[in-house]
Design an enzyme around this catalytic site. Structure first.
Site, short mmCIF file in Angstrom:
data_model
loop_
_atom_site.label_atom_id
_atom_site.label_comp_id
_atom_site.label_asym_id
_atom_site.label_seq_id
_atom_site.Cartn_x
_atom_site.Cartn_y
_atom_site.Cartn_z
N HIS A 211 0.81 -1.22 0.00
CA HIS A 211 0.00 0.00 0.00
C HIS A 211 0.85 1.27 0.00
O HIS A 211 0.32 2.35 -0.08
CB HIS A 211 -0.88 0.04 1.25
C1 UD1 Z 1 -1.70 5.54 5.69
C2 UD1 Z 1 -0.41 6.07 6.30
C3 UD1 Z 1 0.67 5.02 6.18
C4 UD1 Z 1 0.23 3.71 6.79
C5 UD1 Z 1 -1.11 3.29 6.18
C6 UD1 Z 1 -1.64 2.06 6.90
C7 UD1 Z 1 0.13 8.47 6.21
C8 UD1 Z 1 0.92 9.48 5.52
N1 UD1 Z 1 0.06 7.26 5.62
O1 UD1 Z 1 -1.49 5.32 4.31
O2 UD1 Z 1 1.85 5.45 6.84
O3 UD1 Z 1 1.20 2.73 6.53
O4 UD1 Z 1 -2.07 4.35 6.35
O5 UD1 Z 1 -2.57 1.38 6.13
O6 UD1 Z 1 -0.44 8.73 7.25
N2 UD1 Z 1 -8.84 4.96 1.34
C9 UD1 Z 1 -10.09 4.38 1.27
N3 UD1 Z 1 -10.68 4.04 2.46
C10 UD1 Z 1 -10.13 4.25 3.68
C11 UD1 Z 1 -8.86 4.84 3.72
C12 UD1 Z 1 -8.22 5.18 2.54
O7 UD1 Z 1 -10.64 4.17 0.21
O8 UD1 Z 1 -10.74 3.90 4.71
C13 UD1 Z 1 -8.16 5.29 0.05
C14 UD1 Z 1 -8.41 6.72 -0.43
O9 UD1 Z 1 -8.47 6.69 -1.81
C15 UD1 Z 1 -7.15 7.44 0.00
C16 UD1 Z 1 -6.09 6.35 -0.13
O10 UD1 Z 1 -6.75 5.14 0.23
O11 UD1 Z 1 -6.88 8.55 -0.79
C17 UD1 Z 1 -4.88 6.57 0.75
O12 UD1 Z 1 -5.27 6.72 2.11
P1 UD1 Z 1 -4.39 7.56 3.14
O13 UD1 Z 1 -5.05 7.51 4.46
O14 UD1 Z 1 -4.04 8.89 2.60
O15 UD1 Z 1 -3.03 6.80 3.18
P2 UD1 Z 1 -2.68 5.26 3.29
O16 UD1 Z 1 -2.12 4.84 1.98
O17 UD1 Z 1 -3.84 4.49 3.83
N1 UDP Z 2 -3.72 -6.24 8.57
C1 UDP Z 2 -5.01 -6.73 8.80
N2 UDP Z 2 -5.78 -7.08 7.72
C2 UDP Z 2 -5.33 -6.97 6.45
C3 UDP Z 2 -4.02 -6.48 6.22
C4 UDP Z 2 -3.25 -6.11 7.30
O1 UDP Z 2 -5.43 -6.85 9.95
O2 UDP Z 2 -6.09 -7.29 5.52
C5 UDP Z 2 -2.92 -5.79 9.73
C6 UDP Z 2 -1.58 -6.46 9.90
O3 UDP Z 2 -1.70 -7.59 10.72
C7 UDP Z 2 -0.74 -5.37 10.57
C8 UDP Z 2 -1.35 -4.09 10.09
O4 UDP Z 2 -2.61 -4.42 9.52
O5 UDP Z 2 -0.85 -5.42 11.98
C9 UDP Z 2 -0.45 -3.44 9.08
O6 UDP Z 2 -1.10 -2.36 8.50
P1 UDP Z 2 -0.59 -1.66 7.19
O7 UDP Z 2 0.23 -2.61 6.41
O8 UDP Z 2 -1.78 -1.06 6.56
O9 UDP Z 2 0.29 -0.46 7.75
P2 UDP Z 2 1.83 -0.29 8.16
O10 UDP Z 2 2.16 -1.28 9.21
O11 UDP Z 2 2.66 -0.45 6.92
O12 UDP Z 2 1.89 1.12 8.64
#
Ligand code: UD1
Ligand code: UDP
Length: 381
Positions: A211
């Site tokens: 992601h």
């Molecule tokens: C965010 C964090 C990242 C973390 C990740 C965990 C920042 C800068 N990034 O990234 O560090 O590893 O969360 O998963 O804080 N979206 C949906 N539904 C949701 C949330 C997001 O559709 O519930 C989509 C939207 O199109 C959005 C995109 O995902 O624009 C990115 O979401 P965003 O919260 O900006 O960043 P993540 O990639 O989720």
């Molecule tokens: N995770 C989950 N369901 C999923 C994918 C990930 O519960 O379908 C959990 C995973 O066990 C871990 C966390 O989400 O604890 C990691 O989140 P993510 O990779 O979104 O963020 P990051 O750790 O890179 O910030």
């Protein structure tokens, strides 16, 4: 004490679950503020259900947006709540925009900040998370670091050792508290995505997650990864897809290419209990996630990380994680070695978990109580 927590995304909910439990078990008042950065049921609410967490006292509903817009809205919302509620301390976890917003606002209101998972550094300032880590650490008073390496990073930046506490990582608390629960459920309790797959009778499972902006917003990198996955046809690739990744893969016309492969199963993100079960049954974890690098070594599953650097270098030096970038040949070579070379796979599986014993949250709350008594929270610098 009144202990506030700001969180906003899936990993923060998972990694703060044990901290919330300890706050309540030790008789403190918990003030929970959700920024609303993650808002889909399967990215937020399901984790509150799986981990039996209290409903947030406040939800700022910031939703998605550019970094500036998202962080700005969070700051306004958090400030309003903190001015009203006046907690004794604010805890933030990790490196998301919630961490940056929470730490900046609280420190300017002279509310001490405790940074959970402080001190991690990828030394790659093109990552938004690295900026968030650095900024949050400037604003913090107590640093809960997972390992000695993270403590050294902070010490090198001039942070007093008296404020740095090596506690292990709360992800180990989450794994240990939930693994048996996840395994003891009946299949009808699994999320829809896992119910459709018979993982109990599947071999050679490769769990894939990705992601990160630098991986999934780059068509060339995504294409290389997909080309590697196409060749791993003797594996069962299970890919709970992050909403960001689904959107970019659709935009690049890559979603159907991957989804049409018979050995690839793309499913919605699953709850924590399902995910623990899935990774504990996996032969390989292929990921660009931070938390997954830690969970892999905790659960003795070999990890191949789709990045060229990591702020979790302990997993690599311990031997449980290999950085494969998005290079097709490197991904394939290492995946094949894990599949075909038992000694190699066993060495990766036996890497020692550097993230502690699963009591990180308990240690943290005791340290906060002690710091409150001896006035460390009020100390300047
Ligand atoms: C965010 C964090 C990242 C973390 C990740 C965990 C920042 C800068 N990034 O990234 O560090 O590893 O969360 O998963 O804080 N979206 C949906 N539904 C949701 C949330 C997001 O559709 O519930 C989509 C939207 O199109 C959005 C995109 O995902 O624009 C990115 O979401 P965003 O919260 O900006 O960043 P993540 O990639 O989720
Ligand atoms: N995770 C989950 N369901 C999923 C994918 C990930 O519960 O379908 C959990 C995973 O066990 C871990 C966390 O989400 O604890 C990691 O989140 P993510 O990779 O979104 O963020 P990051 O750790 O890179 O910030």
């Amino acid at each position: 004490m009144k202990i506030a927590i700001v969180l906003g995304t899936r990993p923060e909910i998972i990694k703060m679950a044990s901290v919330m439990d300890e706050i309540e078990n030790r008789g403190h008042e918990l003030l929970l503020i959700h920024t609303g950065q993650h808002y889909d049921k399967e990215m937020s609410e399901n984790f509150f259900i799986d981990l039996k967490l209290p409903t947030p006292n406040y939800n700022i509903h910031v939703g998605s947006g550019s970094h500036g817009a998202q962080t700005g809205k969070m700051m306004e919302g958090i400030e309003e709540v903190l001015l009203d509620e006046k907690p004794d301390i604010l805890l933030v976890q990790g490196d998301t925009n919630a961490v940056l917003a929470g730490a900046l606002v609280a420190s300017k209101l002279h509310i001490p900040v405790g940074h959970v998972e402080a001190g991690l550094r990828s030394f790659d300032e093109t990552m938004p998370e690295e900026i968030n880590r650095l900024a949050a650490d400037i604003c913090s008073k107590l640093y809960f670091v997972p390992t000695e390496e993270s403590a050294i990073n902070l010490a090198m930046e001039g942070i007093s050792r008296k404020r740095i506490f090596i506690t292990g990582n709360t992800v180990v608390d989450a794994c240990f508290r939930n693994l048996e629960i996840s395994k003891s459920r009946d299949k009808d309790q699994y999320d829809e995505g896992l119910q459709e797959l018979d993982i109990d009778n599947m071999d050679n499972i490769l769990t894939l997650t990705m992601h990160r902006a630098e991986t999934v917003d780059d068509k060339e990198r995504l294409t290389n990864i997909i080309e590697a996955l196409e060749e791993l046809s003797d594996m069962n690739i299970i890919f709970p897809i992050h909403p960001r990744t689904k959107k970019t893969m659709e935009n690049f016309n890559l979603f159907d290419r991957l989804n049409d492969l018979p050995h690839v199963h793309i499913i919605k993100p699953v709850g924590y209990l399902d995910f623990l079960l899935l990774i504990s049954k996996s032969t390989i974890i292929l990921t660009d996630s931070g938390g997954l690098q830690e969970e892999a070594i905790t659960l003795d599953v070999p990890a191949l990380t789709l990045r060229y650097n990591t702020e979790r270098p302990e997993t690599v030096t311990a031997g449980g994680n290999i950085l494969v970038g998005s290079d097709k040949e490197v991904i394939l070579e290492n995946a094949r070695k894990i599949l075909d070379d038992e000694d190699f796979a066993n060495r990766m599986k036996s890497a020692k978990n550097p993230y502690g014993m699963g009591n990180a949250a308990e240690l943290m709350i005791k340290i906060i109580e002690e710091s409150d008594k001896n006035d460390t929270l009020k100390m300047v610098a």
